[in-house]
Enzyme design. Structure first.
Site, mmCIF file in Angstrom:
data_model
loop_
_atom_site.group_PDB
_atom_site.id
_atom_site.type_symbol
_atom_site.label_atom_id
_atom_site.label_comp_id
_atom_site.label_asym_id
_atom_site.label_seq_id
_atom_site.Cartn_x
_atom_site.Cartn_y
_atom_site.Cartn_z
ATOM 1 N N ASP A 30 0.859 -1.189 0.000
ATOM 2 C CA ASP A 30 0.000 0.000 0.000
ATOM 3 C C ASP A 30 0.899 1.245 0.000
ATOM 4 O O ASP A 30 1.846 1.349 0.779
ATOM 5 C CB ASP A 30 -0.901 -0.011 1.245
ATOM 6 C CG ASP A 30 -2.016 1.016 1.148
ATOM 7 O OD1 ASP A 30 -3.190 0.614 1.151
ATOM 8 O OD2 ASP A 30 -1.719 2.232 1.067
ATOM 9 N N HIS A 97 -11.697 -0.760 -7.168
ATOM 10 C CA HIS A 97 -11.267 -2.047 -7.721
ATOM 11 C C HIS A 97 -11.089 -2.910 -6.480
ATOM 12 O O HIS A 97 -10.258 -2.590 -5.612
ATOM 13 C CB HIS A 97 -9.953 -1.867 -8.496
ATOM 14 C CG HIS A 97 -9.366 -3.130 -9.066
ATOM 15 N ND1 HIS A 97 -8.997 -3.240 -10.396
ATOM 16 C CD2 HIS A 97 -9.057 -4.317 -8.497
ATOM 17 C CE1 HIS A 97 -8.494 -4.446 -10.620
ATOM 18 N NE2 HIS A 97 -8.520 -5.126 -9.462
ATOM 19 N N HIS A 99 -10.256 -4.957 -3.364
ATOM 20 C CA HIS A 99 -8.951 -5.267 -2.778
ATOM 21 C C HIS A 99 -9.110 -5.663 -1.319
ATOM 22 O O HIS A 99 -10.037 -5.230 -0.638
ATOM 23 C CB HIS A 99 -7.978 -4.090 -2.904
ATOM 24 C CG HIS A 99 -8.521 -2.797 -2.374
ATOM 25 N ND1 HIS A 99 -9.374 -2.005 -3.110
ATOM 26 C CD2 HIS A 99 -8.350 -2.178 -1.194
ATOM 27 C CE1 HIS A 99 -9.697 -0.944 -2.405
ATOM 28 N NE2 HIS A 99 -9.098 -1.026 -1.224
HETATM 29 P P1 5GP Z 1 -9.687 1.625 0.286
HETATM 30 O O1 5GP Z 1 -9.939 2.798 1.183
HETATM 31 O O2 5GP Z 1 -10.306 1.813 -1.086
HETATM 32 O O3 5GP Z 1 -10.045 0.319 0.917
HETATM 33 O O4 5GP Z 1 -8.125 1.570 0.138
HETATM 34 C C1 5GP Z 1 -7.401 1.986 -0.969
HETATM 35 C C2 5GP Z 1 -5.942 1.846 -0.585
HETATM 36 O O5 5GP Z 1 -5.167 1.954 -1.755
HETATM 37 C C3 5GP Z 1 -5.450 2.921 0.383
HETATM 38 O O6 5GP Z 1 -4.925 2.286 1.547
HETATM 39 C C4 5GP Z 1 -4.389 3.675 -0.402
HETATM 40 O O7 5GP Z 1 -3.281 4.050 0.390
HETATM 41 C C5 5GP Z 1 -4.002 2.675 -1.481
HETATM 42 N N1 5GP Z 1 -3.608 3.264 -2.738
HETATM 43 C C6 5GP Z 1 -4.254 4.264 -3.398
HETATM 44 N N2 5GP Z 1 -3.640 4.514 -4.559
HETATM 45 C C7 5GP Z 1 -2.586 3.658 -4.646
HETATM 46 C C8 5GP Z 1 -1.577 3.453 -5.624
HETATM 47 O O8 5GP Z 1 -1.505 4.097 -6.668
HETATM 48 N N3 5GP Z 1 -0.656 2.490 -5.369
HETATM 49 C C9 5GP Z 1 -0.685 1.751 -4.223
HETATM 50 N N4 5GP Z 1 0.264 0.833 -4.053
HETATM 51 N N5 5GP Z 1 -1.626 1.915 -3.276
HETATM 52 C C10 5GP Z 1 -2.572 2.864 -3.489
HETATM 53 ZN ZN ZN Z 2 -9.593 -2.025 -11.951
#
Ligand code: 5GP
Ligand code: ZN
Length: 140
Positions: A30, A97, A99
């Site tokens: 992350d 997406h 995850h």
């Molecule tokens: P969500 O809040 O959608 O569950 O988490 C998205 C996660 O993706 C966040 O923890 C954020 O730090 C991570 N993230 C967002 N953009 C990127 C990226 O471009 N690369 C990586 N490796 N992590 C990302």
């Molecule tokens: Zn996607």
């Protein structure tokens, strides 16, 4: 999907620090970690969330999350580890997406998810369980 940053990572078009890959999934660090070792597991096919996630990508993601969890624990000496998976803006999701967050836990790391729990009656639990059992027939 065009414009999806995790699709771009899965296609090798955007940089990421990859820790694991198989036919259906990819795991990478992350970019904004909660704690050292915070890793994300994604399907290589675009699904926005848990509601749209299909097999075999769903099973593959959870299998990969287990493998990544064991490696993260070994590499970082974590005492515990949480899997987090957020859906919808109101659920805290920011990248649409699917995850799974693999988050190692350390003593005194200072964050917790279950902060607002309250006990309820068995009747309330049974009412809620009945609603979900009924809905289950439509989604299976
Ligand atoms: P969500 O809040 O959608 O569950 O988490 C998205 C996660 O993706 C966040 O923890 C954020 O730090 C991570 N993230 C967002 N953009 C990127 C990226 O471009 N690369 C990586 N490796 N992590 C990302
Ligand atoms: Zn996607």
């Amino acid at each position: 999907m065009r414009g999806c940053k995790f699709c771009a990572i899965a296609e090798g078009k955007e940089e990421a620090s990859v820790v694991y890959e198989d036919e259906l999934t990819l795991a990478f660090m992350d970019i904004n970690p909660l704690v050292p070792g915070h890793t994300l597991v994604v399907p290589k096919r675009h699904f926005p969330d848990i509601f749209s996630l299909k097999e075999p990508w769903g099973s593959a993601c959870f299998l990969a999350a287990g493998r990544v969890a064991r490696a993260v624990r070994a590499a970082f000496g974590a005492e515990g580890l949480d899997l987090l998976q957020l859906n919808g803006r109101v659920g805290g999701q920011s990248v649409f997406h699917f995850h799974i967050h693999v988050v190692p836990r350390y003593p005194g790391d200072g964050f917790g998810f279950f902060s607002k729990r309250r006990p309820v009656t068995r009747e309330e639990l049974e009412r809620h369980a009945a609603r979900i059992r009924e809905a289950m027939e439509e989604v299976l």
